[in-house]
Design a protein around this motif. Structure first.
Motif, PDB file in Angstrom:
ATOM      1  N   ALA A  19       0.835  -1.207   0.000  1.00 27.53           N
ATOM      2  CA  ALA A  19       0.000   0.000   0.000  1.00 27.53           C
ATOM      3  C   ALA A  19       0.869   1.256   0.000  1.00 27.53           C
ATOM      4  N   LEU A  20       1.944   1.236   0.759  1.00 28.49           N
ATOM      5  CA  LEU A  20       2.846   2.383   0.812  1.00 28.49           C
ATOM      6  C   LEU A  20       3.500   2.629  -0.552  1.00 28.49           C
ATOM      7  N   LEU A  21       3.973   1.579  -1.187  1.00 31.54           N
ATOM      8  CA  LEU A  21       4.597   1.741  -2.503  1.00 31.54           C
ATOM      9  C   LEU A  21       3.580   2.217  -3.536  1.00 31.54           C
ATOM     10  N   ARG A  22       2.369   1.708  -3.455  1.00 29.96           N
ATOM     11  CA  ARG A  22       1.313   2.127  -4.390  1.00 29.96           C
ATOM     12  C   ARG A  22       0.996   3.608  -4.209  1.00 29.96           C
ATOM     13  N   ARG A  23       0.885   4.051  -2.947  1.00 28.48           N
ATOM     14  CA  ARG A  23       0.633   5.488  -2.692  1.00 28.48           C
ATOM     15  C   ARG A  23       1.797   6.340  -3.188  1.00 28.48           C
ATOM     16  N   ALA A  24       3.023   5.889  -2.945  1.00 28.16           N
ATOM     17  CA  ALA A  24       4.199   6.656  -3.355  1.00 28.16           C
ATOM     18  C   ALA A  24       4.303   6.731  -4.878  1.00 28.16           C
ATOM     19  N   ARG A  25       3.836   5.700  -5.561  1.00 30.06           N
ATOM     20  CA  ARG A  25       3.867   5.705  -7.035  1.00 30.06           C
ATOM     21  C   ARG A  25       2.927   6.765  -7.577  1.00 30.06           C
ATOM     22  N   LEU A  31       3.690   0.271 -15.220  1.00 35.83           N
ATOM     23  CA  LEU A  31       4.665  -0.194 -16.209  1.00 35.83           C
ATOM     24  C   LEU A  31       5.940   0.641 -16.158  1.00 35.83           C
ATOM     25  N   ARG A  32       5.800   1.955 -16.178  1.00 28.90           N
ATOM     26  CA  ARG A  32       6.973   2.835 -16.158  1.00 28.90           C
ATOM     27  C   ARG A  32       7.766   2.657 -14.863  1.00 28.90           C
ATOM     28  N   THR A  33       7.070   2.563 -13.751  1.00 29.27           N
ATOM     29  CA  THR A  33       7.736   2.389 -12.463  1.00 29.27           C
ATOM     30  C   THR A  33       8.505   1.078 -12.442  1.00 29.27           C
ATOM     31  N   ALA A  34       7.862   0.001 -12.881  1.00 30.89           N
ATOM     32  CA  ALA A  34       8.510  -1.312 -12.893  1.00 30.89           C
ATOM     33  C   ALA A  34       9.746  -1.300 -13.794  1.00 30.89           C
ATOM     34  N   LEU A  35       9.590  -0.770 -14.989  1.00 29.84           N
ATOM     35  CA  LEU A  35      10.730  -0.741 -15.918  1.00 29.84           C
ATOM     36  C   LEU A  35      11.877   0.101 -15.363  1.00 29.84           C
ATOM     37  N   ASP A  36      11.561   1.243 -14.769  1.00 32.66           N
ATOM     38  CA  ASP A  36      12.602   2.100 -14.201  1.00 32.66           C
ATOM     39  C   ASP A  36      13.310   1.424 -13.022  1.00 32.66           C
ATOM     40  N   ALA A  37      12.578   0.566 -12.300  1.00 30.90           N
ATOM     41  CA  ALA A  37      13.164  -0.135 -11.155  1.00 30.90           C
ATOM     42  C   ALA A  37      13.861  -1.430 -11.567  1.00 30.90           C
ATOM     43  N   GLY A  38      13.679  -1.839 -12.810  1.00 29.56           N
ATOM     44  CA  GLY A  38      14.313  -3.069 -13.276  1.00 29.56           C
ATOM     45  C   GLY A  38      13.598  -4.330 -12.821  1.00 29.56           C
ATOM     46  N   LEU A  44       5.853  -6.009  -9.575  1.00 31.20           N
ATOM     47  CA  LEU A  44       5.387  -4.809  -8.891  1.00 31.20           C
ATOM     48  C   LEU A  44       3.912  -4.941  -8.511  1.00 31.20           C
ATOM     49  N   ARG A  45       3.099  -5.481  -9.393  1.00 29.71           N
ATOM     50  CA  ARG A  45       1.672  -5.682  -9.123  1.00 29.71           C
ATOM     51  C   ARG A  45       1.487  -6.607  -7.912  1.00 29.71           C
ATOM     52  N   LYS A  46       2.258  -7.682  -7.849  1.00 36.65           N
ATOM     53  CA  LYS A  46       2.147  -8.623  -6.730  1.00 36.65           C
ATOM     54  C   LYS A  46       2.591  -7.986  -5.415  1.00 36.65           C
ATOM     55  N   ILE A  47       3.645  -7.177  -5.457  1.00 42.49           N
ATOM     56  CA  ILE A  47       4.105  -6.509  -4.239  1.00 42.49           C
ATOM     57  C   ILE A  47       3.065  -5.498  -3.779  1.00 42.49           C
ATOM     58  N   ILE A  63      12.605  -0.170  -6.201  1.00 35.36           N
ATOM     59  CA  ILE A  63      11.287   0.465  -6.335  1.00 35.36           C
ATOM     60  C   ILE A  63      11.222   1.729  -5.487  1.00 35.36           C
ATOM     61  N   ALA A  64      11.707   1.643  -4.254  1.00 34.86           N
ATOM     62  CA  ALA A  64      11.699   2.820  -3.368  1.00 34.86           C
ATOM     63  C   ALA A  64      12.469   3.973  -3.994  1.00 34.86           C
ATOM     64  N   ASP A  65      13.595   3.683  -4.608  1.00 36.30           N
ATOM     65  CA  ASP A  65      14.391   4.721  -5.255  1.00 36.30           C
ATOM     66  C   ASP A  65      13.606   5.390  -6.386  1.00 36.30           C
ATOM     67  N   VAL A  66      12.939   4.595  -7.185  1.00 37.19           N
ATOM     68  CA  VAL A  66      12.177   5.124  -8.316  1.00 37.19           C
ATOM     69  C   VAL A  66      11.026   6.010  -7.850  1.00 37.19           C
ATOM     70  N   VAL A  67      10.351   5.620  -6.775  1.00 37.47           N
ATOM     71  CA  VAL A  67       9.197   6.407  -6.313  1.00 37.47           C
ATOM     72  C   VAL A  67       9.585   7.479  -5.306  1.00 37.47           C
ATOM     73  N   GLY A  68      10.879   7.595  -5.017  1.00 42.73           N
ATOM     74  CA  GLY A  68      11.362   8.682  -4.164  1.00 42.73           C
ATOM     75  C   GLY A  68      11.214   8.452  -2.671  1.00 42.73           C
ATOM     76  N   LEU A  69      11.205   7.191  -2.244  1.00 43.48           N
ATOM     77  CA  LEU A  69      11.141   6.880  -0.816  1.00 43.48           C
ATOM     78  C   LEU A  69      12.522   6.463  -0.319  1.00 43.48           C
ATOM     79  N   SER A  70      12.924   7.008   0.813  1.00 44.82           N
ATOM     80  CA  SER A  70      14.158   6.505   1.418  1.00 44.82           C
ATOM     81  C   SER A  70      13.828   5.187   2.097  1.00 44.82           C
ATOM     82  N   LEU A  71      14.812   4.316   2.198  1.00 52.86           N
ATOM     83  CA  LEU A  71      14.578   3.044   2.868  1.00 52.86           C
ATOM     84  C   LEU A  71      14.274   3.252   4.346  1.00 52.86           C
ATOM     85  N   ASP A  72      14.883   4.262   4.953  1.00 53.10           N
ATOM     86  CA  ASP A  72      14.582   4.564   6.356  1.00 53.10           C
ATOM     87  C   ASP A  72      13.116   4.947   6.528  1.00 53.10           C
TER      88      ASP A  72
END
Length: 91
Positions: A19-25, A31-38, A44-47, A63-72
Motif C-alpha cells: 500500500a505504501l509503494l502504491r501510494r508513493a507511485r 509499467l513505467r515504475t517497474a521498468l525504471d526499477a528493473g 510490482l503488481r504482486k508486491i 522500487i523505493a528509489d524510483v518512487v522517491g522513498l528513502s529506505l529509512d
C-alpha cells in the motif's frame, strides 16, 4: 528449498508495504515504475497487492528509489502500523 509459511504479522506487513509503494507511485504508471526499477510489472503488481509479502531487499530498494522513498522512511512507515523492532521486512 522449503519456505516456511508466513506469520500473520509478516502477511500484514507485506500488505502495508504494498500500500505504501502504491501510494508513493501516485499517478505514475505501474509499467513505467517497474521498468525504471528493473523489475517486471507483474512483480510490482504482486508486491503492491500484498501477494508477495516478503520481496527481496534489492527489489524493494530499487522500487523505493524510483518512487522517491528513502529506505529509512519506508521501514519506519511499514513498521509504525504494528510491526515490532527487529522483525523481518524482506527475506
Amino acid at each position: 528449498m522449503v519456505r516456511l509459511p508466513l506469520t500473520p504479522a509478516e502477511v500484514e506487513r507485506g500488505r502495508r508495504l504494498g500500500a505504501l509503494l502504491r501510494r508513493a507511485r501516485g499517478e505514475r504508471s505501474m509499467l513505467r515504475t517497474a521498468l525504471d526499477a528493473g523489475v517486471s510489472p507483474e512483480t510490482l503488481r504482486k508486491i503492491e497487492s500484498g501477494r508477495v509479502a516478503t520481496p527481496a531487499f534489492p527489489t524493494i530498494a530499487a522500487i523505493a528509489d524510483v518512487v522517491g522513498l528513502s529506505l529509512d522512511a519506508l521501514w519506519a512507515e511499514v513498521n509504525r502500523s504494528g510491526g515490532g523492532q527487529g522483525e523481518r521486512l524482506v527475506s
